[in-house]
Design a protein around this motif. Structure first.
Motif, short mmCIF file in Angstrom:
data_model
loop_
_atom_site.label_atom_id
_atom_site.label_comp_id
_atom_site.label_asym_id
_atom_site.label_seq_id
_atom_site.Cartn_x
_atom_site.Cartn_y
_atom_site.Cartn_z
N GLU A 121 0.83 -1.21 0.00
CA GLU A 121 0.00 0.00 0.00
C GLU A 121 0.87 1.26 0.00
OE1 GLU A 121 -3.37 2.27 2.74
OE2 GLU A 121 -2.62 0.30 3.33
N ILE A 122 1.92 1.25 0.81
CA ILE A 122 2.82 2.41 0.85
C ILE A 122 3.49 2.61 -0.52
CG2 ILE A 122 4.95 3.32 1.86
CD1 ILE A 122 4.20 1.92 4.46
N CYS A 123 3.92 1.49 -1.14
CA CYS A 123 4.58 1.58 -2.44
C CYS A 123 3.64 2.12 -3.51
CB CYS A 123 5.11 0.20 -2.85
SG CYS A 123 6.53 -0.36 -1.88
N SER A 124 2.40 1.66 -3.46
CA SER A 124 1.42 2.14 -4.45
C SER A 124 1.18 3.64 -4.30
CB SER A 124 0.10 1.39 -4.28
OG SER A 124 0.26 0.01 -4.50
N ARG A 125 1.03 4.08 -3.05
CA ARG A 125 0.84 5.50 -2.81
C ARG A 125 2.06 6.32 -3.23
NH1 ARG A 125 -0.47 6.03 3.30
NH2 ARG A 125 -0.42 8.25 2.76
N LEU A 141 6.29 9.44 2.77
CA LEU A 141 6.14 8.00 2.59
C LEU A 141 7.50 7.28 2.66
CD1 LEU A 141 3.52 8.10 -0.29
CD2 LEU A 141 3.12 7.26 2.03
N VAL A 142 8.53 7.89 2.08
CA VAL A 142 9.87 7.31 2.16
C VAL A 142 10.34 7.28 3.61
CG1 VAL A 142 12.30 7.66 1.55
CG2 VAL A 142 10.53 7.94 -0.18
N GLY A 143 10.06 8.36 4.34
CA GLY A 143 10.42 8.41 5.76
C GLY A 143 9.70 7.33 6.55
N ARG A 144 8.45 7.06 6.18
CA ARG A 144 7.67 6.01 6.86
C ARG A 144 8.32 4.64 6.66
NH1 ARG A 144 4.96 3.93 10.85
NH2 ARG A 144 3.29 2.51 10.27
N VAL A 145 8.78 4.37 5.44
CA VAL A 145 9.43 3.10 5.15
C VAL A 145 10.73 2.97 5.95
CG1 VAL A 145 10.61 1.75 3.36
CG2 VAL A 145 8.42 2.85 2.86
N ARG A 146 11.50 4.04 6.01
CA ARG A 146 12.78 4.00 6.73
C ARG A 146 12.56 3.78 8.23
NH1 ARG A 146 16.34 9.02 5.13
NH2 ARG A 146 17.91 7.79 6.20
N ILE A 147 11.53 4.39 8.79
CA ILE A 147 11.21 4.20 10.22
C ILE A 147 10.83 2.75 10.49
CG2 ILE A 147 9.55 4.77 12.03
CD1 ILE A 147 9.52 7.64 10.89
N LEU A 190 16.09 8.62 -0.64
CA LEU A 190 15.92 7.45 -1.51
C LEU A 190 17.23 6.68 -1.63
CD1 LEU A 190 13.72 9.06 -4.31
CD2 LEU A 190 13.01 7.17 -2.83
N LEU A 191 18.33 7.40 -1.82
CA LEU A 191 19.64 6.74 -1.92
C LEU A 191 20.00 6.01 -0.64
CD1 LEU A 191 22.14 9.12 -3.78
CD2 LEU A 191 21.37 6.86 -4.48
N SER A 192 19.75 6.65 0.50
CA SER A 192 20.07 6.05 1.79
C SER A 192 19.34 4.72 1.97
CB SER A 192 19.69 7.01 2.91
OG SER A 192 19.93 6.43 4.17
N ALA A 193 18.06 4.68 1.57
CA ALA A 193 17.28 3.45 1.70
C ALA A 193 17.72 2.40 0.69
CB ALA A 193 15.80 3.76 1.52
N LEU A 194 18.08 2.84 -0.51
CA LEU A 194 18.47 1.90 -1.57
C LEU A 194 19.75 1.14 -1.23
CD1 LEU A 194 17.55 4.00 -4.72
CD2 LEU A 194 16.70 1.70 -4.20
N THR A 195 20.58 1.66 -0.34
CA THR A 195 21.84 0.98 0.00
C THR A 195 21.60 -0.40 0.59
OG1 THR A 195 21.90 2.07 2.18
CG2 THR A 195 23.10 3.14 0.39
N TRP A 196 20.43 -0.63 1.22
CA TRP A 196 20.16 -1.95 1.83
C TRP A 196 19.00 -2.69 1.15
CZ3 TRP A 196 15.19 -1.91 3.65
CH2 TRP A 196 14.64 -0.69 4.06
#
Length: 438
Positions: A121-125, A141-147, A190-196
């Motif tokens: 759902e988060i990805c779709s949004r 939304l990106v911040g939500r995923v990282r949290i 986005l880059l920070s999250a993509l590292t993992w």
């Protein structure tokens, strides 16, 4: 199980509490509060179908390791459902509160792990907001995923398995078309999250490997934000692991070579240095011949060969392996070999790394020696002999190595044999260990 609980000394109040602690140095934790796997106090107790409770993190690792039996009862698990044990968790929290004077902190109420539907759902949004160019909503939304990822390894695994990396890569490409200054923070997040998040799938790799995305990462490498530079080069490195064709695009980006050189020369952290060396290696090894010659000449003129040799003087195992691989790739070119010949420490450093670091480092070291010694460069051969390279290569052959390394090592021994009489310190008795004459 007996645990010693110690408290910090903070002012007058700390002294009183410390006095109480000294009067009862050991506190017994009820056995049913301990996880049977780790024997530590359970933070998030869950119950298996066998009726035994474990700490969630420990039993998840047990199941993920491929085990299908209950660790305590050794009964086969009919299912892998983990039912939260709220009753025992409440008892543990109450016990912590009752014993707070002994320095025991209350176990926080665990958050409910996310599931694939929530992630989807988060990805779709996120995709909808990105297509509409809504930067602020995307950041939220990106911040939500990282949290969510920081809450537990289980959450992080769920996020990766749901293909979030592909969505983040698509968003990165979309906003890379916009001026970096306008949406810089979103791109950094986005880059920070993509590292993992790797692997990110074929579509995600294509989006992240586009010229637009790679040029955006290159701009971050030129910036002053050290965290952004580190994340950008790590993402480049991960991307090249899945799509080597990206190396051709990288060689065409202006000033990228200079940025990577500076990343190695002025290191941010070991992970950034390793990633930079890996990207340089790919740019030299996996590009077309035309781009290949240009990028090699550019790096050589900057002094990369000398820089890599300086790194090899004293660095950790992983960096040593990557530095040797880079040097080996440069020795495929005349410009690279010439710079290696000119450096006074080349042969000493390479000879030292044989049999000293790892199997990979040994293979690279022998390959470098082979490239520098063949072609009638007798000075290199004599120097290698004086440094004891013959004996080390012989040991490598006796211990065992890959077929290509074996061929190069054998050729090196034959070549060195021709010059053995010109080296005063050479131990001729070594030849008696050879199974055949070289």
């Amino acid at each position: 199980m007996i645990f010693s609980w110690r408290r910090r000394k903070e002012g007058g109040a700390g002294k009183k509490k410390l006095s109480r602690l000294n009067s009862c140095k050991e506190l017994k934790i009820p056995s049913h509060f301990l996880c049977p796997i780790s024997l530590d106090l359970m933070k998030d107790p869950v119950t298996l179908c066998t009726g035994i409770s474990y700490d969630r993190e420990n039993i998840e690792k047990w199941i993920e390791a491929g085990n299908s039996m209950c660790p305590v009862t050794n009964q086969p698990l009919r299912n892998f459902d983990l039912i939260p044990n709220h009753a025992i968790r409440k008892m543990i929290q109450d016990w912590c509160v009752d014993n707070k004077n002994y320095g025991i902190e209350r176990v926080p109420t665990p958050r409910i792990p996310i599931d694939s539907s929530q992630v989807s759902e988060i990805c779709s949004r996120l995709m909808v907001e990105a297509q509409q160019g809504n930067e602020n909503k995307c950041m939220e939304l990106v911040g939500r995923v990282r949290i969510l990822a920081k809450e537990s390894e289980r959450n992080k695994k769920c996020i990766v398995e749901c293909g979030t990396g592909s969505v983040f890569a698509a968003c990165f490409e979309m906003f890379s078309n916009v001026s970096v200054g306008i949406c810089e923070e979103l791109l950094k997040d986005l880059l920070s999250a993509l590292t993992w998040m790797f692997p990110i799938g074929e579509e995600g790799t294509s989006k992240l490997g586009s010229s637009t995305s790679l040029r955006c990462m290159a701009r971050f490498l030129k910036g002053e934000d050290l965290s952004a530079k580190q994340n950008a080069v790590i993402v480049m490195k991960e991307l090249l692991s899945y799509d080597q064709s990206c190396a051709n695009v990288l060689t065409e980006i202006q000033d990228l070579a200079e940025s990577l050189f500076q990343m190695v020369k002025v290191p941010i952290c070991p992970s950034a240095t390793k990633a930079s060396l890996k990207v340089i290696y790919c740019m030299v090894s996996y590009t077309s011949s035309e781009n290949n010659n240009k990028i090699v000449a550019k790096f050589v003129n900057m002094g990369l060969v000398s820089l890599v040799l300086e790194i090899l003087v004293d660095c950790e195992k992983s960096i040593t392996e990557k530095a040797l691989a880079v040097l080996d790739s440069f020795c495929n070119f005349q410009e690279g070999k010439q710079k290696a010949y000119e450096h006074g420490l080349t042969m000493a450093l390479i000879a030292k790394k044989v049999m000293r670091v790892s199997e990979m480092a040994t293979e690279c070291s022998i390959s470098i020696l082979w490239k520098l010694c063949k072609g009638g460069n007798e000075n290199s051969v004599i120097e290698a002999l004086e440094l004891g390279a013959f004996q080390k290569i012989l040991v490598v052959l006796q211990v065992g190595c890959g077929e290509k390394t074996k061929e190069k090592a054998t050729e090196l021994l034959k070549l060195m044999n021709l010059y053995k009489d010109r080296v005063d310190c050479f131990d001729g008795s070594t030849f008696k260990y050879l199974k055949k004459s070289y």
